[in-house]
Design a protein around this motif. Structure first.
Motif, PDB file in Angstrom:
ATOM      1  N   ALA A 167       3.994   5.828  -2.589  1.00  0.00           N
ATOM      2  CA  ALA A 167       4.032   6.853  -1.544  1.00  0.00           C
ATOM      3  C   ALA A 167       4.734   8.123  -2.007  1.00  0.00           C
ATOM      4  O   ALA A 167       4.394   9.228  -1.571  1.00  0.00           O
ATOM      5  CB  ALA A 167       4.720   6.292  -0.297  1.00  0.00           C
TER       6      ALA A 167
ATOM      7  N   PRO B 295      -2.411   4.625   7.897  1.00  0.00           N
ATOM      8  CA  PRO B 295      -1.158   4.852   7.165  1.00  0.00           C
ATOM      9  C   PRO B 295      -0.191   3.670   7.184  1.00  0.00           C
ATOM     10  O   PRO B 295       0.625   3.528   6.274  1.00  0.00           O
ATOM     11  CB  PRO B 295      -0.544   6.082   7.868  1.00  0.00           C
ATOM     12  CG  PRO B 295      -1.275   6.211   9.154  1.00  0.00           C
ATOM     13  CD  PRO B 295      -2.618   5.645   8.939  1.00  0.00           C
ATOM     14  N   ARG B 296      -0.268   2.797   8.200  1.00  0.00           N
ATOM     15  CA  ARG B 296       0.695   1.696   8.280  1.00  0.00           C
ATOM     16  C   ARG B 296       0.056   0.314   8.397  1.00  0.00           C
ATOM     17  O   ARG B 296       0.633  -0.671   7.952  1.00  0.00           O
ATOM     18  CB  ARG B 296       1.657   1.925   9.452  1.00  0.00           C
ATOM     19  CG  ARG B 296       2.419   3.230   9.322  1.00  0.00           C
ATOM     20  CD  ARG B 296       3.644   3.293  10.192  1.00  0.00           C
ATOM     21  NE  ARG B 296       4.317   4.584  10.034  1.00  0.00           N
ATOM     22  CZ  ARG B 296       5.173   4.868   9.066  1.00  0.00           C
ATOM     23  NH1 ARG B 296       5.465   3.946   8.168  1.00  0.00           N
ATOM     24  NH2 ARG B 296       5.732   6.061   8.986  1.00  0.00           N
TER      25      ARG B 296
ATOM     26  N   ALA C 166      -1.615   7.711   0.082  1.00  0.00           N
ATOM     27  CA  ALA C 166      -1.088   6.602  -0.719  1.00  0.00           C
ATOM     28  C   ALA C 166      -1.850   5.318  -0.430  1.00  0.00           C
ATOM     29  O   ALA C 166      -2.168   4.539  -1.336  1.00  0.00           O
ATOM     30  CB  ALA C 166       0.403   6.420  -0.434  1.00  0.00           C
ATOM     31  N   VAL C 167      -2.152   5.093   0.852  1.00  0.00           N
ATOM     32  CA  VAL C 167      -2.894   3.888   1.237  1.00  0.00           C
ATOM     33  C   VAL C 167      -4.298   3.923   0.642  1.00  0.00           C
ATOM     34  O   VAL C 167      -4.790   2.923   0.092  1.00  0.00           O
ATOM     35  CB  VAL C 167      -2.953   3.770   2.772  1.00  0.00           C
ATOM     36  CG1 VAL C 167      -3.905   2.655   3.187  1.00  0.00           C
ATOM     37  CG2 VAL C 167      -1.566   3.508   3.337  1.00  0.00           C
TER      38      VAL C 167
ATOM     39  N   LEU D 182       1.193   9.459   3.735  1.00  0.00           N
ATOM     40  CA  LEU D 182       1.047   8.012   3.595  1.00  0.00           C
ATOM     41  C   LEU D 182      -0.417   7.610   3.528  1.00  0.00           C
ATOM     42  O   LEU D 182      -0.785   6.679   2.810  1.00  0.00           O
ATOM     43  CB  LEU D 182       1.722   7.304   4.779  1.00  0.00           C
ATOM     44  CG  LEU D 182       3.240   7.114   4.707  1.00  0.00           C
ATOM     45  CD1 LEU D 182       3.721   6.371   5.944  1.00  0.00           C
ATOM     46  CD2 LEU D 182       3.632   6.352   3.452  1.00  0.00           C
TER      47      LEU D 182
ATOM     48  N   TRP E 119      -4.250   3.071  -2.984  1.00  0.00           N
ATOM     49  CA  TRP E 119      -4.019   1.635  -3.219  1.00  0.00           C
ATOM     50  C   TRP E 119      -5.292   0.836  -2.952  1.00  0.00           C
ATOM     51  O   TRP E 119      -5.649  -0.069  -3.713  1.00  0.00           O
ATOM     52  CB  TRP E 119      -2.890   1.151  -2.314  1.00  0.00           C
ATOM     53  CG  TRP E 119      -2.447  -0.256  -2.562  1.00  0.00           C
ATOM     54  CD1 TRP E 119      -1.532  -0.683  -3.478  1.00  0.00           C
ATOM     55  CD2 TRP E 119      -2.899  -1.431  -1.876  1.00  0.00           C
ATOM     56  NE1 TRP E 119      -1.384  -2.056  -3.406  1.00  0.00           N
ATOM     57  CE2 TRP E 119      -2.210  -2.540  -2.436  1.00  0.00           C
ATOM     58  CE3 TRP E 119      -3.805  -1.664  -0.851  1.00  0.00           C
ATOM     59  CZ2 TRP E 119      -2.408  -3.845  -1.997  1.00  0.00           C
ATOM     60  CZ3 TRP E 119      -4.014  -2.962  -0.407  1.00  0.00           C
ATOM     61  CH2 TRP E 119      -3.319  -4.041  -0.972  1.00  0.00           C
TER      62      TRP E 119
ATOM     63  N   TRP F  34       0.822  -1.217   0.000  1.00  0.00           N
ATOM     64  CA  TRP F  34       0.000   0.000   0.000  1.00  0.00           C
ATOM     65  C   TRP F  34       0.853   1.263   0.000  1.00  0.00           C
ATOM     66  O   TRP F  34       0.333   2.357  -0.156  1.00  0.00           O
ATOM     67  CB  TRP F  34      -0.932  -0.008   1.209  1.00  0.00           C
ATOM     68  CG  TRP F  34      -0.311  -0.614   2.430  1.00  0.00           C
ATOM     69  CD1 TRP F  34       0.547  -0.031   3.304  1.00  0.00           C
ATOM     70  CD2 TRP F  34      -0.493  -1.957   2.884  1.00  0.00           C
ATOM     71  NE1 TRP F  34       0.920  -0.915   4.277  1.00  0.00           N
ATOM     72  CE2 TRP F  34       0.295  -2.111   4.056  1.00  0.00           C
ATOM     73  CE3 TRP F  34      -1.236  -3.044   2.430  1.00  0.00           C
ATOM     74  CZ2 TRP F  34       0.357  -3.316   4.775  1.00  0.00           C
ATOM     75  CZ3 TRP F  34      -1.179  -4.231   3.149  1.00  0.00           C
ATOM     76  CH2 TRP F  34      -0.395  -4.351   4.305  1.00  0.00           C
ATOM     77  N   HIS F  35       2.178   1.126   0.176  1.00  0.00           N
ATOM     78  CA  HIS F  35       3.071   2.283   0.123  1.00  0.00           C
ATOM     79  C   HIS F  35       3.832   2.344  -1.204  1.00  0.00           C
ATOM     80  O   HIS F  35       4.771   3.134  -1.336  1.00  0.00           O
ATOM     81  CB  HIS F  35       4.091   2.227   1.267  1.00  0.00           C
ATOM     82  CG  HIS F  35       3.493   2.407   2.623  1.00  0.00           C
ATOM     83  ND1 HIS F  35       4.142   2.058   3.789  1.00  0.00           N
ATOM     84  CD2 HIS F  35       2.278   2.889   3.007  1.00  0.00           C
ATOM     85  CE1 HIS F  35       3.373   2.315   4.828  1.00  0.00           C
ATOM     86  NE2 HIS F  35       2.235   2.816   4.377  1.00  0.00           N
ATOM     87  N   ARG F  36       3.434   1.549  -2.182  1.00  0.00           N
ATOM     88  CA  ARG F  36       4.229   1.441  -3.415  1.00  0.00           C
ATOM     89  C   ARG F  36       4.326   2.778  -4.142  1.00  0.00           C
ATOM     90  O   ARG F  36       5.313   3.037  -4.836  1.00  0.00           O
ATOM     91  CB  ARG F  36       3.622   0.377  -4.331  1.00  0.00           C
ATOM     92  CG  ARG F  36       2.211   0.690  -4.786  1.00  0.00           C
ATOM     93  CD  ARG F  36       1.693  -0.286  -5.818  1.00  0.00           C
ATOM     94  NE  ARG F  36       0.405   0.165  -6.338  1.00  0.00           N
ATOM     95  CZ  ARG F  36      -0.125  -0.259  -7.465  1.00  0.00           C
ATOM     96  NH1 ARG F  36       0.517  -1.153  -8.185  1.00  0.00           N
ATOM     97  NH2 ARG F  36      -1.290   0.208  -7.879  1.00  0.00           N
TER      98      ARG F  36
END
Length: 724
Positions: A255, A294-295, A264-265, A261, A268, A251-253
């Motif tokens: 970013a 985010p993570r 970006a997530v 973040l 995705w 999911w951070h590809r």
């Protein structure tokens, strides 16, 4: 890497640094232009923050902070200043022992005895109920459960942060009506068995997939959600329902193409997935839609023909992997399940630690006896009050001049499995309201018993004039649910705190603080979490022991990770009891930005869509018990300051260190400038030496600085203990 490559990489890094500075400068100019435009728009007599916020990509609070004139009328500053607070009649705690009792001015509590026999300093209480500390625009007759987010303009002194105002309980019958339970809503023992879900473990960096005893090599392409789903379902047997990502963060590809973040997530998760669509739930399973984090996001999909439902989750929800292979994660889950099965015949490892923890807890609710009918849920008003006034772990960085510019050393102590130490007593039953007048009318023995019991108190606090150490009680700070710990001598503030923290402020080894009771909530003492926590502590102990004595390094590592998973079950299980207001996330086309809900917060936008979220209040969750989480968090914060070890007849904690030697608090951890020989018996709550870095060192001034020193200290201690 050789010297030439190292020099070249440094040059490249400097180029990146310069590009970042240029981008930051350009961003600052754009933000300044945006702020200027908002100020100009605010001059229009019909301007509304609700229209400007989505156009600017800001929340209402941020727009109003830039243009105070746009504050909604009901939240504007009152025309007349609020009346001054009534003069307190309470004396300092040191004078309380000689103060006479007076029905007119209240009462001071005489010096009592602590549970360990030491004298307890006196407690000053206000003699009459204090007026509710609510915004001036609110009516005491119909107060909300939790005050709405304040969009009031900043104080007259420009640039000063706006302090967050904590809610109070309304006076009279309006407030007394909060002290009840929600009708037909209680935690009860389940009459069904959870169904296990077929699970696989995938490392998206190495493209290795593990399903039970089988290992597969995949081709994931660009690692989009669509490619992952298709590759997994092509290789693994049918029926996979859960995919744990053990390595890589797909999911951070992209970013680098997003400012945050989270964006970006979200991109995705919401990318096209041919043949799949976002899961809408099934049967009694209410888990539907994606969870943007985010993570550790959660992606939920179903096939277009509804023949399969699957979720993609991060292994980081359970424990941190350090390059471990997916087989180690699988073995850790097997060991975890086996450890839980020794205590629960119907134990099932669910998708997250919090889900697993709550499910296991419900299976410890007594089938007969006093609580066989379950534990009723508090009124929504009290749940809202606890949500707003009961913080979690203490996080505080103390910087120069309160600490030296150069530290002689940095020593990290971490309380092992800390929350497990504070589950032996929790609030139960119908809560009682204890007003200032009621508290003042009690005898010293009754007051002491109440403060030792399960309570949540609104207090006015004064830091002693000669105080020279860290703060003892939390106070609301600017920001959403932010807290700080005042320690400047003579500072007075109003806050909410649990009994353990108040007791610590009064009986600390240095000097008693002045505490005035304004209002309070008091429950009966009970043990709703005791059986659950004891079983988890036993599972944790067994797995930790297994990791120590296991000869196979891979199995030892798996046992260690499984013990961390048990810790996560208890930690996040407790957090899930707190129940926060539900947030709804939605999107609106940019062309229809007027349709963004007026109370929504803008959390992202691109050329086509505006992404927003807004609170929708509390759901009817039968397992919502914020009073339990609040009591445990209060006990844990108090133990960071002072904790007694009865067997060794000694104390540990921040207040048992020299003034100026505490560098930081981080939930369960203390960072000090000197080492201490505190007892460590591998028991929950014991202070474990986690890191030791020899100085001189520059004092950290940011979280990044602290974490860098922490990591270096842990590495240095590991080298020392292993002799490498």
């Amino acid at each position: 890497m050789d010297a030439q490559s190292y020099t070249a990489a440094l040059a490249e890094l400097r180029t990146v640094r310069d590009e970042i500075k240029k981008a930051q400068t350009a961003l600052a100019k754009l933000q300044a232009a945006r702020d200027k435009q908002i100020s100009m728009l605010a001059g229009y007599e019909k301007a509304k923050a609700q229209r400007i916020a989505p156009a600017a990509g800001l929340s209402l609070a941020e727009v109003v902070a830039l243009a105070p004139a746009l504050a909604p009328g009901s939240l504007a500053a009152p025309a007349d200043p609020p009346p001054a607070a009534p003069q307190t009649v309470a004396r300092c705690a040191e004078q309380a022992a000689t103060a006479p009792r007076s029905a007119a001015t209240g009462a001071e509590v005489q010096g009592a005895k602590n549970l360990d026999g030491a004298p307890q300093p006196a407690l000053a209480v206000q003699g009459a109920p204090a007026p509710a500390l609510r915004p001036a625009s609110q009516s005491s007759a119909t107060p909300p459960a939790v005050p709405p987010q304040s969009f009031a303009p900043p104080p007259a002194a420009a640039g000063l942060p706006v302090p967050r105002e904590l809610p109070s309980i309304p006076d009279g019958e309006a407030g007394d009506g909060w002290f009840t339970h929600t009708k037909n809503l209680a935690s009860t023992r389940p009459n069904f068995t959870q169904q296990a879900r077929s699970t696989v473990f995938l490392d998206t960096d190495t493209e290795v997939l593990v399903h039970r005893e089988q290992t597969y090599r995949l081709e994931l392409g660009s690692r989009s959600a669509s490619e992952i789903l298709n590759a997994v379902f092509h290789a693994a047997p049918a029926g996979v329902e859960r995919i744990y990502i053990t390595g890589g963060a797909p999911w951070h590809r992209d970013a680098q193409h997003h400012a945050y973040l989270r964006d970006a997530v979200a991109a995705w998760l919401n990318a096209p997935t041919p043949g799949w669509r976002t899961d809408t739930g099934r049967g009694k399973d209410r888990m539907a839609g994606h969870f943007v984090h985010p993570r550790t996001p959660v992606a939920r999909y179903q096939r277009d023909d509804e023949s399969a439902h699957v979720e993609i989750r991060s292994m980081g929800e359970w424990f941190d992997l350090d390059g471990d292979e997916p087989t180690v994660a699988r073995d850790a889950f097997v060991l975890l399940w086996q450890a839980l099965r020794r205590h629960w015949d119907d134990a099932v490892v669910m998708g997250s630690p919090s889900q697993t923890g709550r499910d296991l807890w419900t299976r410890t609710i007594p089938a007969r006896g006093q609580h066989a009918e379950g534990y009723p849920v508090l009124s929504e008003e009290l749940r809202g009050l606890l949500h707003a006034t009961a913080g979690q772990g203490r996080t505080e960085l103390i910087t120069p001049p309160r600490v030296p510019e150069q530290l002689p050393q940095l020593v990290e102590y971490d309380r092992t499995f800390a929350y497990a130490k504070h589950t032996w007593k929790s609030p139960v039953g119908t809560p009682r309201r204890i007003t200032a007048a009621t508290f003042a009318s009690w005898s010293q023995k009754e007051q002491t018993k109440a403060l030792y019991g399960c309570g949540h108190w609104q207090v006015r606090v004064t830091v002693p004039d000669s105080w020279n150490h860290v703060g003892t009680l939390p106070a609301a700070a600017p920001g959403d649910r932010a807290w700080h710990y005042p320690s400047t001598p003579g500072t007075t503030f109003t806050t909410w705190a649990g009994g353990p923290e108040i007791h610590t402020a009064l009986s600390n080894p240095l000097q008693p603080w002045k505490i005035e009771i304004l209002d309070g909530i008091l429950w009966e003492d009970g043990k709703p979490l005791d059986d659950w926590a004891k079983k988890l502590k036993d599972a944790w102990t067994n797995l930790a022991t297994q990791s120590h004595f296991q000869q196979d390094p891979a199995q030892a590592r798996a046992a260690h990770l499984a013990s961390r998973a048990v810790r996560a079950i208890l930690l996040y299980g407790i957090g899930s009891f707190a129940q926060r207001p539900r947030m709804v996330t939605g999107t609106t086309p940019r062309a229809l930005e007027r349709e963004v809900p007026p109370d929504a917060e803008i959390i992202g936008f691109d050329d086509e869509l505006i992404t927003w979220q807004k609170p929708t209040g509390f759901s009817r969750d039968p397992n919502a018990h914020p009073e339990w989480a609040a009591a445990i968090w209060s006990g844990a914060r108090a133990a960071l300051l002072s904790q007694r070890h009865r067997e060794q007849d000694t104390y540990a904690g921040a207040l048992h260190t020299p003034p100026g030697s505490v560098i930081a608090f981080r939930t369960d951890a203390l960072y000090l400038t000197s080492a201490h020989h505190w007892p460590y018996q591998h028991q929950p709550g014991d202070y474990l030496l986690k890191g030791h870095l020899t100085g001189p060192l520059p004092a950290p001034t940011s979280e990044e600085d602290l974490l860098a020193l922490r990591d270096a200290g842990r590495a240095a201690l590991t080298q020392t203990t292993t002799g490498t």
